[in-house]
Design a protein around this motif. Sequence first.
Motif, PDB file in Angstrom:
ATOM      1  N   VAL A 272      -7.114   6.891  14.336  1.00  0.00           N
ATOM      2  CA  VAL A 272      -7.871   5.861  13.624  1.00  0.00           C
ATOM      3  C   VAL A 272      -6.932   4.753  13.151  1.00  0.00           C
ATOM      4  N   GLY A 273      -7.441   3.535  13.166  1.00  0.00           N
ATOM      5  CA  GLY A 273      -6.648   2.408  12.706  1.00  0.00           C
ATOM      6  C   GLY A 273      -7.165   1.842  11.389  1.00  0.00           C
ATOM      7  N   SER A 274      -8.046   2.581  10.748  1.00  0.00           N
ATOM      8  CA  SER A 274      -8.714   2.064   9.545  1.00  0.00           C
ATOM      9  C   SER A 274      -8.190   2.706   8.267  1.00  0.00           C
ATOM     10  N   VAL A 275      -7.010   3.337   8.346  1.00  0.00           N
ATOM     11  CA  VAL A 275      -6.411   3.954   7.157  1.00  0.00           C
ATOM     12  C   VAL A 275      -5.070   3.274   6.892  1.00  0.00           C
ATOM     13  N   GLU A 276      -4.944   2.672   5.717  1.00  0.00           N
ATOM     14  CA  GLU A 276      -3.727   1.968   5.312  1.00  0.00           C
ATOM     15  C   GLU A 276      -3.046   2.773   4.203  1.00  0.00           C
ATOM     16  N   LEU A 277      -1.755   3.067   4.384  1.00  0.00           N
ATOM     17  CA  LEU A 277      -0.986   3.810   3.392  1.00  0.00           C
ATOM     18  C   LEU A 277      -0.046   2.854   2.663  1.00  0.00           C
ATOM     19  N   VAL A 278      -0.136   2.842   1.335  1.00  0.00           N
ATOM     20  CA  VAL A 278       0.637   1.912   0.512  1.00  0.00           C
ATOM     21  C   VAL A 278       1.463   2.711  -0.491  1.00  0.00           C
ATOM     22  N   ALA A 279       2.735   2.347  -0.651  1.00  0.00           N
ATOM     23  CA  ALA A 279       3.606   3.022  -1.612  1.00  0.00           C
ATOM     24  C   ALA A 279       3.118   2.777  -3.037  1.00  0.00           C
ATOM     25  N   PRO A 280       3.510   3.649  -3.982  1.00  0.00           N
ATOM     26  CA  PRO A 280       3.098   3.465  -5.381  1.00  0.00           C
ATOM     27  C   PRO A 280       3.442   2.073  -5.899  1.00  0.00           C
ATOM     28  N   VAL A 281       2.576   1.558  -6.776  1.00  0.00           N
ATOM     29  CA  VAL A 281       2.750   0.208  -7.311  1.00  0.00           C
ATOM     30  C   VAL A 281       2.664   0.247  -8.832  1.00  0.00           C
ATOM     31  N   THR A 282       3.080  -0.826  -9.466  1.00  0.00           N
ATOM     32  CA  THR A 282       2.969  -0.932 -10.915  1.00  0.00           C
ATOM     33  C   THR A 282       1.502  -1.011 -11.322  1.00  0.00           C
ATOM     34  N   ARG A 283       1.254  -0.790 -12.612  1.00  0.00           N
ATOM     35  CA  ARG A 283      -0.124  -0.850 -13.093  1.00  0.00           C
ATOM     36  C   ARG A 283      -0.734  -2.235 -12.903  1.00  0.00           C
ATOM     37  N   ASP A 284       0.045  -3.285 -13.122  1.00  0.00           N
ATOM     38  CA  ASP A 284      -0.476  -4.646 -12.933  1.00  0.00           C
ATOM     39  C   ASP A 284      -0.930  -4.862 -11.496  1.00  0.00           C
ATOM     40  N   ARG A 285      -0.101  -4.413 -10.562  1.00  0.00           N
ATOM     41  CA  ARG A 285      -0.455  -4.562  -9.147  1.00  0.00           C
ATOM     42  C   ARG A 285      -1.650  -3.683  -8.793  1.00  0.00           C
ATOM     43  N   LEU A 286      -1.713  -2.501  -9.395  1.00  0.00           N
ATOM     44  CA  LEU A 286      -2.829  -1.604  -9.118  1.00  0.00           C
ATOM     45  C   LEU A 286      -4.151  -2.227  -9.574  1.00  0.00           C
ATOM     46  N   LEU A 287      -4.143  -2.904 -10.703  1.00  0.00           N
ATOM     47  CA  LEU A 287      -5.363  -3.563 -11.177  1.00  0.00           C
ATOM     48  C   LEU A 287      -5.861  -4.583 -10.156  1.00  0.00           C
ATOM     49  N   ALA A 288      -4.939  -5.311  -9.552  1.00  0.00           N
ATOM     50  CA  ALA A 288      -5.320  -6.292  -8.532  1.00  0.00           C
ATOM     51  C   ALA A 288      -5.913  -5.595  -7.302  1.00  0.00           C
ATOM     52  N   ILE A 289      -5.341  -4.447  -6.936  1.00  0.00           N
ATOM     53  CA  ILE A 289      -5.854  -3.686  -5.789  1.00  0.00           C
ATOM     54  C   ILE A 289      -7.246  -3.139  -6.095  1.00  0.00           C
ATOM     55  N   TYR A 290      -7.444  -2.675  -7.333  1.00  0.00           N
ATOM     56  CA  TYR A 290      -8.782  -2.226  -7.744  1.00  0.00           C
ATOM     57  C   TYR A 290      -9.806  -3.355  -7.568  1.00  0.00           C
TER      58      TYR A 290
END
Length: 396
Positions: A272-290
């Motif tokens: 599958v090409g629809s799964v993206e794996l991203v390394a841990p991020v800071t809380r500020d960056r995580l809020l943007a991803i949310y």
Amino acid sequence: MRKRILLLSFFYPPDLSAGSFRAKALVDALCERGAGEIDIDVLTTQPNRYHAHASEALAVEEQGCVRIRRVQLPVHKSGFIDQAKAFAAFALQANRIAGEGHYDVVVATSSRLMTAVLGGLIARRQRARLYLDIRDIFVENLGELFPSAIGRSLALFFGELERWSIRRADKVNLVAAGFLGYFQPKYPQQHFSLYSNGVDDDFADLPLISSTDRSLARPLRILYAGNIGDGQGLHLIIPALAQRLGPRVHFCIVGAGGRLQALRDAVAESGVGSVELVAPVTRDRLLAIYQQADVLFLHLNDFKAFRRVLPSKLFEYAATGKPILAGVAGYASDFVKAEITNASVFAPCDIEGAVDALARLSLEQVPRPVFVERFARKRIMRSMADDVLELVREAI
């Protein structure tokens, strides 16, 4: 005369983990509720939760009535043996440092039991009161994480350590009501409080996005953010679910852990090409991803012991107002159904159940103010701090 509290936590900010955020919130509440009465020493480690995101912090840091001392650990990975070696290094250094002072109360917040045992040993040597904050049922998990003979032997050994530490404690808090079914029958003489995880202000203030802002031309974005280990079992669900849902869905997995490579391998094998794996991020960056996600995903492996737990991630997810797709059973399933609107539950590792659960969700971001108010971390930690301070005030 000011009383002294020693707080033991294997993780503490800037480390990224549920345990570190909880420990910091408790320290802040203790400073607020016990102002002028107490001094707090925090014994913890240099950031090590995620090696891809580790950052050096001050070895000694003072913040008002709090002194934080961080010990350096040997390089380690997520395996059981490596983690045991890392904890042994922490325990030896923490025991030495604690011996340099005198404490009236020792507080230990513990997921994998041994921080609780360390707290008990230090409290006994210091003749101090002991407050345990238990965040996992380590002994019950061992039988399912390891082959039968090894698991039984480990459970017997760590079971004795659990009995000693729980009976030694003056007060024990359990992070989830589901734990009572395990602890109460084993320790009927002990009183257990229930100060749960909660919602931090960062996530409660996430701006709402109208459902009309989502382009129907792009795939549905499903986000998982957190640990990737045996407990989550993502390698058993994500690749197969991505195959089943096809190109109409894009999975973003943010985090790291002992089963990250297994997940990578399973994704590669599935094609599958629809799964993206991203390394841990800071809380500020995580809020943007949310903000960019359409649905938040949660999954616990199909282990009997996990029917008692309540993932801390649920509080974070619920506060955002985003739809939640949760593969959980037992207490966590009951909690989601009772407390979180627009959240759909399926049985762990059940692919078709997950597809059906996703279809039941409304793809709108809707605030959950009642949940956020009820489970506000600051309010919960103030009550827990008052519970700790009762021991402080009783100490001679």
